[in-house]
Design an enzyme around this catalytic site. Structure first.
Site, PDB file in Angstrom:
ATOM      1  N   GLN A  13      10.010  29.510  27.862  1.00 27.13           N
ATOM      2  CA  GLN A  13      10.873  28.579  28.659  1.00 27.13           C
ATOM      3  C   GLN A  13      12.131  29.579  29.252  1.00 27.13           C
ATOM      4  OE1 GLN A  13      12.647  26.318  30.411  1.00 27.13           O
ATOM      5  NE2 GLN A  13      11.690  24.765  29.014  1.00 27.13           N
ATOM      6  N   GLN A  37       7.054  11.870  35.897  1.00 29.74           N
ATOM      7  CA  GLN A  37       6.405  12.976  36.463  1.00 29.74           C
ATOM      8  C   GLN A  37       5.631  13.448  34.653  1.00 29.74           C
ATOM      9  OE1 GLN A  37       8.035  16.079  38.383  1.00 29.74           O
ATOM     10  NE2 GLN A  37       6.110  17.690  38.110  1.00 29.74           N
ATOM     11  N   GLU A  54      10.049  20.629  29.259  1.00 35.84           N
ATOM     12  CA  GLU A  54      10.924  20.444  28.087  1.00 35.84           C
ATOM     13  C   GLU A  54      12.032  19.438  27.960  1.00 35.84           C
ATOM     14  OE1 GLU A  54      13.422  23.229  24.522  1.00 35.84           O
ATOM     15  OE2 GLU A  54      11.947  24.150  26.144  1.00 35.84           O
ATOM     16  N   GLU A  87       7.682  26.471  37.526  1.00 35.62           N
ATOM     17  CA  GLU A  87       8.154  25.046  37.518  1.00 35.62           C
ATOM     18  C   GLU A  87       9.739  24.809  37.497  1.00 35.62           C
ATOM     19  OE1 GLU A  87       8.759  20.857  35.622  1.00 35.62           O
ATOM     20  OE2 GLU A  87       9.513  22.857  35.037  1.00 35.62           O
ATOM     21  N   ASN A  88      10.305  25.708  36.885  1.00 36.53           N
ATOM     22  CA  ASN A  88      11.814  25.498  36.949  1.00 36.53           C
ATOM     23  C   ASN A  88      12.313  26.096  37.815  1.00 36.53           C
ATOM     24  OD1 ASN A  88      13.143  24.637  33.761  1.00 36.53           O
ATOM     25  ND2 ASN A  88      11.103  25.749  33.272  1.00 36.53           N
ATOM     26  N   ARG A  91      12.515  23.606  40.833  1.00 40.56           N
ATOM     27  CA  ARG A  91      13.587  22.564  40.741  1.00 40.56           C
ATOM     28  C   ARG A  91      14.875  22.875  40.825  1.00 40.56           C
ATOM     29  NH1 ARG A  91      12.169  18.067  37.678  1.00 40.56           N
ATOM     30  NH2 ARG A  91       9.707  17.911  37.055  1.00 40.56           N
TER      31      ARG A  91
END
Length: 265
Positions: A13, A37, A54, A87-88, A91
């Protein structure tokens, strides 16, 4: 739909900070609208691991849910790390430290290197890309998926955050602009860095932080500057009475003699 209690966060993460305020805000949205989502999950020998999502998982627990929609994919460690980082980053809600560490991870995966070695390799490829043309192509592709800066720009700019002292990195995690952090990070004294960090928090600009590091002029410096400025002011000199002009002429001659003697020694 997966049971929330079955899931565990990924060790890959990028995000290291989950603020209470943002989690509460997301949990309120989930109470009203549900999880819009699905999260991304993979199966590991130790159980189901959250690859991406998460924050949604944490907020769903706060909202009182018992299950969450999820995509389950067959991913190895490298694929999971890349998916989590991408993905992070897409965003755009990571702090600068988390963003840099995520992009370093993506670069490491693209080059097949340990993270602790990748920045040195990037600097080498920046100067001599012909040494590993395939690696450069992999980097171009990996950073291209993010839709933002190229790896070369990352290395020259935000990538330098990784070299900052620990106290300055912590300030960046707390909201300090990374450009100001790079200025402060050059200062060797921890006490001086604390002073500059506080100035930045109080609104000091990048230029103001540069200026704050310059030695402050002493009273003697100010006097010398004032004397030189006055002596060069022709109208001021001419407006003085003859007695003052004579005194100044004598002092200037004496000063000149002293300076000439000093140069000859």
């Amino acid at each position: 739909m997966l049971d929330l209690q079955q899931l565990k966060p990924t060790p890959h993460q990028p995000r290291t900070t989950f603020t209470e305020a943002s989690l509460n805000e997301l949990s309120e949205s989930i109470r009203e609208n549900g999880v819009l989502q699905p999260i991304l999950v993979r199966s590991t020998p130790s159980g189901l691991e959250i690859v991406a999502g998460e924050r949604r998982w944490r907020a769903a627990q706060l909202a009182g849910l018992t299950s969450i929609p999820a995509y389950v994919r067959d991913l190895d460690d490298q694929q999971a790390a890349a998916a989590s980082a991408v993905e992070n980053l897409i965003r755009e809600d990571l702090n600068p430290i988390e963003e840099v560490e995520a992009k370093r991870r993506i670069a490491a995966l693209a080059l097949g290197l340990p993270e602790e070695q990748v920045m040195t390799r990037l600097r080498r490829l920046l100067d001599k890309p012909e040494e590993d043309q395939e690696g450069v192509r992999e980097l171009d592709t990996a950073f291209g998926r993010l839709g933002g800066e190229k790896w070369q720009s990352f290395l020259r700019n935000k990538g330098r955050i990784l070299n900052l002292p620990a106290d300055v990195k912590e300030a960046v995690r707390g909201g300090l602009d990374y450009r100001k952090a790079l200025v402060i990070g050059r200062v060797a004294s921890a006490g001086e860095r604390r002073r500059l960090i506080q100035l930045a928090r109080d609104g000091a600009t990048v230029q103001a932080l540069h200026d704050a590091q310059k030695p402050q002029p002493t009273e003697r410096d100010a006097q010398l500057k004032a004397v030189v400025r006055a002596l060069g002011h022709k109208r001021l000199m001419e407006s003085m009475n003859p007695r003052k002009q004579s005194r100044i002429d004598k002092l200037v001659a004496e000063l000149h003699q002293l300076l000439v003697v000093t140069e000859d020694q």
